[in-house]
Design a protein around this motif. Structure first.
Motif, PDB file in Angstrom:
ATOM      1  N   ARG A 160      48.892  38.630  35.862  1.00  0.00           N
ATOM      2  CA  ARG A 160      47.976  38.183  34.998  1.00  0.00           C
ATOM      3  C   ARG A 160      47.015  37.233  35.179  1.00  0.00           C
ATOM      4  N   ILE A 161      46.934  37.001  36.654  1.00  0.00           N
ATOM      5  CA  ILE A 161      45.631  36.452  37.412  1.00  0.00           C
ATOM      6  C   ILE A 161      44.558  37.485  37.024  1.00  0.00           C
ATOM      7  N   ILE A 162      44.930  38.654  36.528  1.00  0.00           N
ATOM      8  CA  ILE A 162      43.708  39.549  36.435  1.00  0.00           C
ATOM      9  C   ILE A 162      42.810  39.024  35.249  1.00  0.00           C
ATOM     10  N   TYR A 163      43.372  38.228  34.365  1.00  0.00           N
ATOM     11  CA  TYR A 163      42.709  37.872  33.126  1.00  0.00           C
ATOM     12  C   TYR A 163      41.520  36.940  33.519  1.00  0.00           C
ATOM     13  N   VAL A 164      41.699  36.170  34.845  1.00  0.00           N
ATOM     14  CA  VAL A 164      40.799  35.372  35.228  1.00  0.00           C
ATOM     15  C   VAL A 164      39.910  36.047  36.353  1.00  0.00           C
ATOM     16  N   HIS A 165      40.834  36.755  37.165  1.00  0.00           N
ATOM     17  CA  HIS A 165      40.006  37.270  38.500  1.00  0.00           C
ATOM     18  C   HIS A 165      38.818  38.418  38.255  1.00  0.00           C
ATOM     19  N   VAL A 166      39.320  39.416  37.178  1.00  0.00           N
ATOM     20  CA  VAL A 166      38.138  40.351  36.891  1.00  0.00           C
ATOM     21  C   VAL A 166      37.239  40.002  36.172  1.00  0.00           C
ATOM     22  N   PRO A 167      37.504  39.055  35.270  1.00  0.00           N
ATOM     23  CA  PRO A 167      35.964  38.432  34.365  1.00  0.00           C
ATOM     24  C   PRO A 167      35.313  37.688  35.390  1.00  0.00           C
ATOM     25  N   ALA A 168      35.588  36.842  36.254  1.00  0.00           N
ATOM     26  CA  ALA A 168      35.079  36.015  37.118  1.00  0.00           C
ATOM     27  C   ALA A 168      34.177  36.753  38.083  1.00  0.00           C
ATOM     28  N   LEU A 190      35.619  31.259  42.189  1.00  0.00           N
ATOM     29  CA  LEU A 190      36.870  31.645  41.108  1.00  0.00           C
ATOM     30  C   LEU A 190      37.394  32.987  41.430  1.00  0.00           C
ATOM     31  N   ALA A 191      36.457  33.950  41.531  1.00  0.00           N
ATOM     32  CA  ALA A 191      37.237  35.221  41.851  1.00  0.00           C
ATOM     33  C   ALA A 191      37.803  35.325  43.315  1.00  0.00           C
ATOM     34  N   LEU A 192      37.188  34.706  44.344  1.00  0.00           N
ATOM     35  CA  LEU A 192      37.861  34.720  45.763  1.00  0.00           C
ATOM     36  C   LEU A 192      39.052  33.999  45.541  1.00  0.00           C
ATOM     37  N   PHE A 193      39.195  32.880  45.002  1.00  0.00           N
ATOM     38  CA  PHE A 193      40.346  32.114  44.837  1.00  0.00           C
ATOM     39  C   PHE A 193      41.491  32.808  44.060  1.00  0.00           C
ATOM     40  N   SER A 194      41.038  33.282  42.990  1.00  0.00           N
ATOM     41  CA  SER A 194      42.133  33.857  42.266  1.00  0.00           C
ATOM     42  C   SER A 194      42.799  35.182  42.845  1.00  0.00           C
ATOM     43  N   GLY A 195      41.718  35.889  43.567  1.00  0.00           N
ATOM     44  CA  GLY A 195      42.257  37.099  44.291  1.00  0.00           C
ATOM     45  C   GLY A 195      43.319  36.790  45.408  1.00  0.00           C
ATOM     46  N   ALA A 196      42.939  35.655  46.121  1.00  0.00           N
ATOM     47  CA  ALA A 196      43.640  35.110  47.291  1.00  0.00           C
ATOM     48  C   ALA A 196      45.107  34.773  46.804  1.00  0.00           C
ATOM     49  N   VAL A 197      45.169  34.046  45.556  1.00  0.00           N
ATOM     50  CA  VAL A 197      46.546  33.805  45.103  1.00  0.00           C
ATOM     51  C   VAL A 197      47.377  34.857  44.441  1.00  0.00           C
ATOM     52  N   TRP A 198      46.547  35.808  43.968  1.00  0.00           N
ATOM     53  CA  TRP A 198      47.251  37.320  43.615  1.00  0.00           C
ATOM     54  C   TRP A 198      47.599  37.694  44.888  1.00  0.00           C
ATOM     55  N   GLY A 199      46.772  37.900  45.944  1.00  0.00           N
ATOM     56  CA  GLY A 199      47.101  38.805  47.340  1.00  0.00           C
ATOM     57  C   GLY A 199      48.273  38.131  47.971  1.00  0.00           C
ATOM     58  N   LYS A 200      48.597  36.652  47.889  1.00  0.00           N
ATOM     59  CA  LYS A 200      49.780  36.309  48.712  1.00  0.00           C
ATOM     60  C   LYS A 200      51.168  36.946  48.276  1.00  0.00           C
ATOM     61  N   GLY A 210      34.191  37.053  26.777  1.00  0.00           N
ATOM     62  CA  GLY A 210      34.279  35.313  26.773  1.00  0.00           C
ATOM     63  C   GLY A 210      33.373  34.689  27.891  1.00  0.00           C
ATOM     64  N   PHE A 211      33.743  35.265  29.125  1.00  0.00           N
ATOM     65  CA  PHE A 211      33.067  35.042  30.426  1.00  0.00           C
ATOM     66  C   PHE A 211      31.586  35.349  30.526  1.00  0.00           C
ATOM     67  N   TYR A 212      31.231  36.339  29.696  1.00  0.00           N
ATOM     68  CA  TYR A 212      29.907  36.658  29.617  1.00  0.00           C
ATOM     69  C   TYR A 212      29.094  35.593  28.841  1.00  0.00           C
ATOM     70  N   LEU A 213      29.657  35.412  27.661  1.00  0.00           N
ATOM     71  CA  LEU A 213      29.227  34.353  26.923  1.00  0.00           C
ATOM     72  C   LEU A 213      29.162  32.898  27.563  1.00  0.00           C
TER      73      LEU A 213
END
Lengths: 146, 254
Positions: free
Chosen positions: B59-67, B110-120, B215-218
């Motif tokens: 579910r981190i994808i919902y922040v990671h990919v838009p960011a 945000l993208a790097l951090f959420s990616g790291a949290v998902w990567g672990k 939402g992120f674009y806006l």
């Protein structure tokens, strides 16, 4: 367009194209070095150095994972479906590690067929689906591709 | 109300008009942003099914990919503003160039951090120096570099000129980030959402993702317009129209 602006536009294009060519040349020079890991085919053709710390990556061959004794030692075959390399590892595997799944292992090649790993990372693929869908696919005889 | 488009764009190029038109749009954009982010987050985090392999951590994808989308798209916004500023010497373009950098940097973090949290939990490591992660880190340094460089100049025009050149050179990195997973062996997986073919994600999962991306674009547009408006006020502080606004605001408070 005003001649001065036109000239500035050419300068902008020159910067972008020039930088692209420079980057292209750099990455052409680096080529293989940009890869995170060697594939089993690279290892089989002798591209990977022996006795140096390297990474190898590929798929864990189905049915190849063997537990040796009752400790954490494990042996499995990493394949790109053209060539194989056998990986020895002592340690905890990531949750997503399973047969048929991609992995990237860090360690050294002892012989061109044997790789002693110090770290195993699971490589996730781009497939996402709910459990019910993957069950349905399996029942239908189509194993989800991973 | 008929809008003449060429005239409309010329007006946007004037700081005063940008301030006014942006001010009219902002409340609507902010409301729509909140709505989309709320719907997308609740849908994605609570109602979308869990993944057959990763469980809930996907579910981190919902922040990671838009960011990550905005981090890349935002760079083009900044570089385009840089090009306009170099060619046409528009004040608003200078300001957009300056204001886009910190927002882009925040999205990249945000993208790097959420990616790291998902990567672990997924890969088994927080970070790996593969082509995708490394080029994304370079993007963060580009954003921070442009921000720092802009603020190191006394004269705004000079800052805009130098930063525009750096921003344009940095555009090389964007296609590299985007294609890195296809060109080289990386630990990061290839793109899930594809433009030309069917997405390799189940519809019940990518639908909330699209809402989040919109939402992120806006959100990005809203933040950028607001930041630009503040900077416009600061730079035009000695003009009549800004003084009028300030006096008006003051008299209302009394």
């Amino acid at each position: 367009m005003h001649p001065v602006r036109k000239q500035r536009l050419y300068i902008v294009l020159f910067i972008v194209i020039g930088a692209s060519i420079a980057a292209g040349l750099i990455f052409y020079a680096l080529r293989e070095n940009m890869n995170l890991f060697y594939s089993p085919s690279d290892i089989a053709t002798g591209k990977a150095p022996l006795d140096a710390r390297i990474r190898a990556g590929g798929m864990v061959r189905e049915g190849s994972v063997q537990r040796l004794g009752d400790d954490l030692e494990v042996r499995f075959v990493v394949t790109d479906y053209a060539h194989d390399v056998t990986v020895h590892y002592v340690g905890i595997l990531p949750d997503l590690f399973s047969e048929g799944q991609g992995v990237v292992v860090t360690g050294q090649l002892v012989t061109p067929e044997r790789f002693d790993a110090t770290e195993v990372l699971a490589k996730h693929d781009e497939e996402y689906m709910p459990p019910e869908v993957s069950d349905a696919l399996e029942k239908a005889g189509r194993v989800p591709q991973n | 109300m008929a809008i003449k488009w060429p005239l409309f764009f010329h007006k946007l190029g004037s700081p005063r008009w940008f301030y006014r038109i942006g001010g009219m749009w902002l409340p609507w954009m902010a409301a729509l942003t909140s709505l989309l982010l709320l719907v997308g987050a609740v849908w994605g985090l609570a109602f979308a099914p869990e993944d057959f392999k990763q469980g809930n951590s996907y579910r981190i994808i919902y922040v990671h990919v838009p960011a990550a989308f905005i981090a890349l798209a935002g760079y083009y916004v900044m570089a385009l503003a840089g090009a306009v500023s170099l060619i046409w010497k528009m004040k608003v373009a200078d300001i957009v160039l300056k204001c886009a950098a910190p927002i882009g940097a925040a999205m990249t973090v945000l993208a790097l951090f959420s990616g790291a949290v998902w990567g672990k939990p997924t890969w088994g490591t927080w970070w790996v120096w593969d082509a995708r992660n490394t080029s994304m880190l370079v993007l963060l340094f580009l954003y921070l570099g442009i921000y720092a460089l802009y603020n190191s100049f006394e004269r705004e025009e000079q800052a805009a000129k130098v930063c525009a050149v750096l921003a344009l050179v940095g555009t090389v990195n964007i296609p590299i980030i985007y294609k890195s997973v296809d060109w080289w062996f990386t630990l990061h997986q290839p793109a899930t959402l594809k433009i030309t073919q069917a997405s390799s994600m189940h519809a019940s999962m990518w639908q909330p993702l699209l809402v989040m991306i919109a939402g992120f674009y806006l959100l990005y547009a809203t933040l950028l317009i607001q930041r630009v408006r503040v900077e416009v006020l600061y730079r035009e502080r000695r003009t009549r129209w800004v003084r009028d606004i300030v006096l008006q605001a003051g008299s209302v408070r009394k």
